[in-house]
Structures are given as structure tokens and as C-alpha cells.
Scaffold this motif. Structure first.
Motif, mmCIF file in Angstrom:
data_model
loop_
_atom_site.group_PDB
_atom_site.id
_atom_site.type_symbol
_atom_site.label_atom_id
_atom_site.label_comp_id
_atom_site.label_asym_id
_atom_site.label_seq_id
_atom_site.Cartn_x
_atom_site.Cartn_y
_atom_site.Cartn_z
ATOM 1 N N CYS A 117 0.840 -1.198 0.000
ATOM 2 C CA CYS A 117 0.000 0.000 0.000
ATOM 3 C C CYS A 117 0.878 1.252 0.000
ATOM 4 N N GLY A 159 -9.337 2.355 4.365
ATOM 5 C CA GLY A 159 -9.461 2.741 2.965
ATOM 6 C C GLY A 159 -8.201 3.296 2.336
ATOM 7 N N MET A 160 -7.106 3.387 3.096
ATOM 8 C CA MET A 160 -5.887 3.972 2.554
ATOM 9 C C MET A 160 -5.339 3.148 1.394
ATOM 10 N N THR A 187 -7.350 3.739 -1.710
ATOM 11 C CA THR A 187 -7.105 5.087 -2.231
ATOM 12 C C THR A 187 -5.822 5.136 -3.045
ATOM 13 N N TRP A 188 -4.752 4.529 -2.510
ATOM 14 C CA TRP A 188 -3.480 4.563 -3.230
ATOM 15 C C TRP A 188 -3.478 3.641 -4.438
ATOM 16 N N THR A 204 -6.023 3.254 -6.399
ATOM 17 C CA THR A 204 -6.691 4.073 -7.414
ATOM 18 C C THR A 204 -5.730 5.124 -7.974
ATOM 19 N N ARG A 205 -4.948 5.757 -7.100
ATOM 20 C CA ARG A 205 -4.010 6.781 -7.545
ATOM 21 C C ARG A 205 -2.928 6.201 -8.451
#
Length: 296
Positions: A192, A266-267, A270-271, A273-274
Motif C-alpha cells: 500500500c 481505505g488507505m 485510495t493509493w 486508485t491513484r
């Protein structure tokens, strides 16, 4: 009450002198050089510095040292004791006692730290292990010099139970709390955030293993992060449920110097997706190709 982490009385910086546990540190012909002949008390009240060659598991060692100090601080009688792992002392904390765990890649940045309680932990690779901390006044403070290859072979359990537990004389209960916390952190660190494994980032960019410029390590080897086997949302929950995560909710970082990458629900998604959208190491834009911004 407070569980004592050392049988002997500690000195000014929490140093209790005992025989070196270096006999525990040899694995497959590689050594984690234990330079110091002392054992550090729990908690250690001197200044700890992690000095590492980039991409040699320096962040892993730094966060483990930070976690050990936090676990020890919870056992100390002084309820106001604080652990500073980011060098971000807040004004309202100026009078609180602080356990300091610094991190740097450059020896020159700690050249002026001459206090007697300074203890340096190093990570290195084959090219740098012989040249670390050669600045005058630093070498005497080195406690551990650990090659990256050995860290990979030992993993979390070997590094903690064969090296750090005897070095800090950690009680079993403390060592197990540290292991539980670090077990999930290590997965999140590799799978992550912006500094996750290069191989996993490339896969998220759509570059298959057999197309990556740096040959992907065999699946299941100790160099392979094997991110695909984890449900990362579940790992986040397990990590955040550990005792140490509950006690230090605002200081659960994946990377030093990047407080925006605090571990929270959710971290990982989120990453992911980025990165799929084009982000790469430390949030820089991916420029294409089959090689990540940094090696894993």
C-alpha cells in the motif's frame, strides 16, 4: 503497575550492561554486526537514530525501533512520556519527556549529535555496509549494522526475536505486542501507499511480471511481496485493531517524512486508485516503461 524491562538498574540513558547477544545474529554466512557490548533498557531514554542506505529496509528498521519504544513507553511509570518518531515536537509538548527515534539517509545530518546517549542503527547493502558511519565521532555510537539481504532472509520474526528482543531485553509480552503490530504493518508497507513494492506498483500500472525490466523475484521467495494473496482492507482492520495502533492512532505512518500517508481505513484502496491513474513512488507521476521509480 509497570513491568520492568530490565533486571538491572539502568544508567542515565537507560543502558544496562550485559554480555552481547551477537552469537544469535549469524545466519547463512551473513552477519548483522552488533557493535555495542551493551543492552539497551526498555524504554531507552537516549537518542536513537536509524541511518540507512535508501531501499535497504531502513523504514522497516525505523518503524520497528519506533514501535519498540512505544510499547516500552506504555509500560513506564511516567504517564506523560512521549515517543517522537518524526521530529515533529509540538509546542504544547515542550515540557514532556520525549523518547526520540530519528531517521536519515545521510550521516552528515547527524554528525553534530555527540550526546553520550546516542545509539545508531544502520541498514546497508553489499556496497555500503563497509563504509557506513565513518564520520569522526559517530562510529562509537553504532549498535547494529544490518545488511538488506539478511533482513529479507530473517523477515519480521527473525529481526525482532533474534536481534531486537535480546538487544532491548524485551519481556515476552512486549515482544509479542510489537510482533502483532509489525506483522500487519509490514504487509501494508509493501502493498500500500506510494512507497510500496516496485513490482506491485508496476502490476497496478498494467506491466505483467514477465514484462518488468527488473526480473521479478520467484513467487513465494522472501523477496516477493506476494501482495495478491492479501485482502488489504482486512489487513488494515487487523492492524488498526492492535493495541499499539489504538494507543497511537494519529502516528501510524507507512513512510518517514510523509505524514499524509497515515494508515487509516481505505488507505490501500485510495493509493491503488491513484497508482492505476498514474501516480508512482512518493506520488510522482509514472513516466511509463517497465521500470518503477525505485527498486523494491
Amino acid at each position: 503497575g509497570c513491568l520492568r524491562c530490565a533486571d538491572e538498574e539502568a544508567g542515565d540513558h537507560g543502558v544496562a550492561v550485559r554480555p552481547s547477544p551477537s552469537r544469535l545474529l549469524r545466519v547463512s554466512g551473513m552477519d548483522a554486526s552488533l557493535v555495542s557490548e551493551t543492552t539497551l533498557a526498555c524504554p531507552y531514554f537516549g537518542r536513537i537514530v536509524q541511518l540507512g542506505t535508501p531501499r535497504t529496509a531502513s523504514t522497516f528498521q525505523w518503524y520497528m525501533l519506533c514501535t519498540i519504544q512505544r510499547a516500552c513507553a506504555l509500560l513506564d511509570k511516567n504517564a506523560s512520556l512521549r515517543v517522537d518518531c518524526m521530529s515533529q515536537r509540538r509546542p504544547d509538548d515542550s515540557r514532556r519527556p520525549v523518547l526520540s527515534v530519528l531517521k536519515t539517509h545521510r550521516p552528515i545530518e547527524i554528525e553534530g549529535l555527540q550526546d553520550t546517549g546516542l545509539r545508531i542503527f544502520e541498514t546497508c547493502n553489499q556496497a555500503t555496509c563497509l563504509s557506513m558511519s565513518q564520520l569522526p565521532g559517530l562510529n562509537h555510537a553504532v549498535v547494529v549494522r544490518q545488511p538488506y539481504e539478511l533482513t529479507q532472509r530473517w523477515g519480521l520474526a527473525g529481526t525482532l526475536f533474534s536481534l531486537m528482543q535480546p538487544l532491548f531485553d524485551l519481556p515476552e509480552t512486549v515482544a509479542l505486542e510489537v510482533h502483532t503490530h509489525m506483522k500487519y504493518w509490514s504487509i501494508l508497507r509493501q502493498c500500500c501507499g506510494s512507497q510500496q513494492s516496485m513490482y506491485h506498483r508496476l502490476e497496478l500500472h498494467g506491466i505483467a511480471r514477465d514484462q518488468q525490466a527488473s526480473l521479478h523475484h520467484p513467487q513465494g521467495s522472501y523477496f516477493d511481496p506476494s501482495c495478491e494473496q492479501y485482502q488489504l482492507e482486512a489487513v488494515e482492520r487487523l492492524f488498526l485493531g492492535t493495541l499499539l495502533a489504538r494507543k497511537f492512532q494519529e502516528e501510524l505512518w507507512l513512510a518517514h517524512g510523509r505524514p499524509q500517508e497515515r494508515i487509516r481505513p481505505g488507505m490501500c484502496a485510495t493509493w491503488q486508485t491513484r497508482i492505476v491513474a498514474g501516480a508512482d513512488f512518493n506520488g510522482y507521476n509514472w513516466t511509463g516503461g517497465t521500470r518503477g521509480a525505485w527498486a523494491a
